[in-house]
Write a protein that holds these residues in place. Structure first.
Motif, short mmCIF file in Angstrom:
data_model
loop_
_atom_site.label_atom_id
_atom_site.label_comp_id
_atom_site.label_asym_id
_atom_site.label_seq_id
_atom_site.Cartn_x
_atom_site.Cartn_y
_atom_site.Cartn_z
N ILE A 68 0.87 -1.18 0.00
CA ILE A 68 0.00 0.00 0.00
C ILE A 68 0.90 1.23 0.00
CG2 ILE A 68 -1.75 1.28 1.28
CD1 ILE A 68 -2.72 -1.36 2.42
N LEU A 69 0.69 2.12 -0.98
CA LEU A 69 1.54 3.29 -1.16
C LEU A 69 0.82 4.52 -0.61
CD1 LEU A 69 2.74 2.62 -4.83
CD2 LEU A 69 3.82 1.89 -2.67
N VAL A 202 -15.86 -3.17 0.08
CA VAL A 202 -15.20 -2.32 1.07
C VAL A 202 -13.79 -2.85 1.32
CG1 VAL A 202 -15.27 -1.41 3.43
CG2 VAL A 202 -17.40 -1.78 2.16
N MET A 203 -12.82 -1.93 1.37
CA MET A 203 -11.45 -2.24 1.77
C MET A 203 -11.20 -1.59 3.13
SD MET A 203 -9.29 -1.60 -1.72
CE MET A 203 -9.49 -2.61 -3.17
N LEU A 204 -10.83 -2.39 4.12
CA LEU A 204 -10.47 -1.86 5.43
C LEU A 204 -8.96 -1.66 5.48
CD1 LEU A 204 -12.70 -3.98 7.86
CD2 LEU A 204 -13.09 -1.65 7.02
N LEU A 205 -8.55 -0.40 5.70
CA LEU A 205 -7.13 -0.05 5.80
C LEU A 205 -6.83 0.36 7.23
CD1 LEU A 205 -7.56 0.21 2.66
CD2 LEU A 205 -5.83 2.00 2.73
N VAL A 206 -5.73 -0.16 7.76
CA VAL A 206 -5.30 0.20 9.11
C VAL A 206 -3.84 0.65 9.02
CG1 VAL A 206 -4.94 -0.60 11.48
CG2 VAL A 206 -6.91 -1.43 10.15
N GLY A 207 -3.55 1.81 9.62
CA GLY A 207 -2.18 2.34 9.60
C GLY A 207 -1.87 3.09 10.87
N GLY A 211 2.37 5.39 8.17
CA GLY A 211 1.65 5.62 6.93
C GLY A 211 0.29 4.94 6.93
N ILE A 212 -0.58 5.47 6.07
CA ILE A 212 -1.91 4.86 5.91
C ILE A 212 -1.75 3.47 5.29
CG2 ILE A 212 -4.15 5.08 4.76
CD1 ILE A 212 -3.81 8.09 4.86
N GLY A 213 -2.30 2.49 5.95
CA GLY A 213 -2.21 1.14 5.42
C GLY A 213 -0.93 0.42 5.79
#
Length: 475
Positions: A68-69, A202-207, A211-213
């Protein structure tokens, strides 16, 4: 009517209201080549782009080399160029934000990395892993308005942990965590009610601060509950898919180059980091065309609504005008049962009783008198004139013994007046169906005029009253 017009205008300008700015993917995505993203509109810099891998990896043995960028735009610039370290035939989603919040610039659909580049130096064959991990309970299951718990190990996180919900081609948002709780054998986390409609990806992103993700992502489709659909958690601010064209402009979404806007890209990507000229211009034209098309569509919809309202008003006016005219009823049907005049016959069809004239007996002096016939009178002294019918003149020149003179005594006719009989009156229907129902026969009562009066009875006429005594037999 005004409410419908306002709704049409709001729908036409919906993309402009939701996003104050937009972004465009300026060139064709290819492995290990530079990808350019530009901003258009009035956003609040600095901007940030998050590129999230979507779908399975195309590499053998399911080796995942994509990360994830989280890419900030340089300074207050509206253009970003970066090396896309994804293999060909893989997919990704781009989310662009400004300083006002996450996903304010929109979210693209899953773009496809095209073939044509032989450069593989940007990725290897080693499986990548996130900086720390997170989990959900229940695992790998999102149900509309059914809470799940999102948790992680706080000892592995750095700083504040943020959780995001990314909806490809829709509205992405940061999830409000509320109060964090610690559960044994799980870790630190919170409950999320999943306020997203059934069928949405839905994509769940945790950071964290890295950084995000930085903890990875999980992609799921929102499902329906086992018993019934629960809509209690949905409101106007719930994440959803955005109507109209997705963000990102024109970019390929398939391996054959076909994609959004019918444009697979305007540049091949030379890798020098400056490939944003003609591609940005083409994308800008595409966004402008989409906005103008939305406005024109809203105006057309408004005109259509106005025409429909005018047609309805005219139809209602014609109906009201038609109700004021009275139609001519040839059958004079005035009642609900369909019978004319309440069931009575018309004037010319009403029956009238048949009146039989009173029997008369001619006297010897030529005057008629009203008498009842007496069958008990003697017929021995009667002349030939006594056997004539009542009301028939006496023949002249014939007497009782064949003489030319008539009888000197007047006797009542032995036959008496003709006896009356009941008369049937039948209503013919030659005139048409003026009277509904079955025909009926009207019976009149007998006249009782043949019954004699007793001796000494007084007969009253219209002219005078005479008391007469029935004559006796004469010799």
């Amino acid at each position: 009517m005004l409410a419908l017009a306002a709704l049409a205008v709001s729908l036409a300008f919906y993309p402009l209201i939701v996003f104050g700015f937009s972004f465009s993917i300026n060139n064709t995505p290819q492995q290990c080549q530079n990808l350019s993203i530009s901003i258009s509109g009035s956003g609040q810099p600095p901007y940030r782009a998050v590129v999230v891998p979507s779908g399975p990896t195309p590499l053998p043995n399911n080796v995942e080399v994509r990360k994830i960028l989280d890419l900030p735009f340089p300074g207050n610039s509206s253009t970003l160029s970066f090396q896309l370290k994804y293999p060909e035939n893989s997919q990704f989603v781009v989310v662009v934000s400004d300083s006002s919040g996450f996903g304010t610039g929109g979210t693209s659909t899953a773009a496809q990395v095209q073939t044509g580049s032989s450069d593989t130096s940007c990725f290897g064959d080693t499986q990548v892993s996130p900086a720390f991990s997170f989990s959900t309970d229940p695992a790998n299951q999102l149900v509309q308005c059914s809470p799940i718990r999102i948790y992680w190990d706080p000892t592995n996180a750095s700083g504040v942990v943020d959780v995001f919900a990314v909806i490809p081609g829709g509205q992405s948002t940061e999830i409000n965590q509320g109060t964090l709780t610690t559960v044994a054998n799980e870790g630190l986390g919170f409950n999320w009610p999943v306020p997203i409609r059934v069928g949405t990806t839905v994509m769940l992103l945790v950071g964290d601060s890295r950084g995000i993700g930085s903890a990875g992502s999980v992609q799921q489709n929102v499902q329906q509950g086992e018993s019934a659909i629960n809509n209690t958690c949905l409101n106007a601010s719930s994440p959803s898919s955005t109507p109209g064209s997705p963000a990102g402009g024109a970019y390929p979404t398939g391996s054959n180059g076909a994609g959004t806007g019918g444009n697979s890209g305007s540049g091949s990507g030379s890798g020098n980091g400056n490939n944003n000229g003609s591609g940005g211009s083409s994308s800008g034209k595409s966004n402008t065309g989409a906005i103008v098309g939305g406005v024109v569509g809203g105006v057309v919809a408004l005109i259509a609504i106005v025409l429909v309202c005018l047609f309805c008003l005219r139809r209602r006016r014609l109906d009201a005008k038609g109700k004021t005219h009275t139609s001519v009823d040839l059958f004079h049907v005035d009642n609900e049962d369909g019978t004319p005049n309440g069931g009575d016959l018309p004037q010319f069809y009403q029956p009238e009783p048949f009146m039989v004239p009173d029997p008369t007996v001619a006297s010897s002096n030529g005057h008629e008198r009203n008498e009842s016939f007496d069958r008990r009178q003697s017929s021995q002294t009667a002349t030939s004139t006594d056997f004539l019918r009542g009301g028939t003149p006496e023949p002249h020149g014939l007497g009782a013994a064949g003489t030319t003179s008539g009888s000197t005594q007047t006797r009542k006719s032995p036959l008496g007046p003709a006896q009356l009989r009941p008369v049937n009156i039948i209503q013919h229907d030659d005139a048409g169906d003026g009277i509904e129902g079955e025909q009926e026969t009207i019976e009149l009562p007998p006249a009782y005029t043949h019954i004699r009066k007793p001796r000494g009875a007084t007969t009253t006429t219209d002219d005078n009253t005479n008391n007469e005594v029935n004559p006796s037999s004469s010799t």
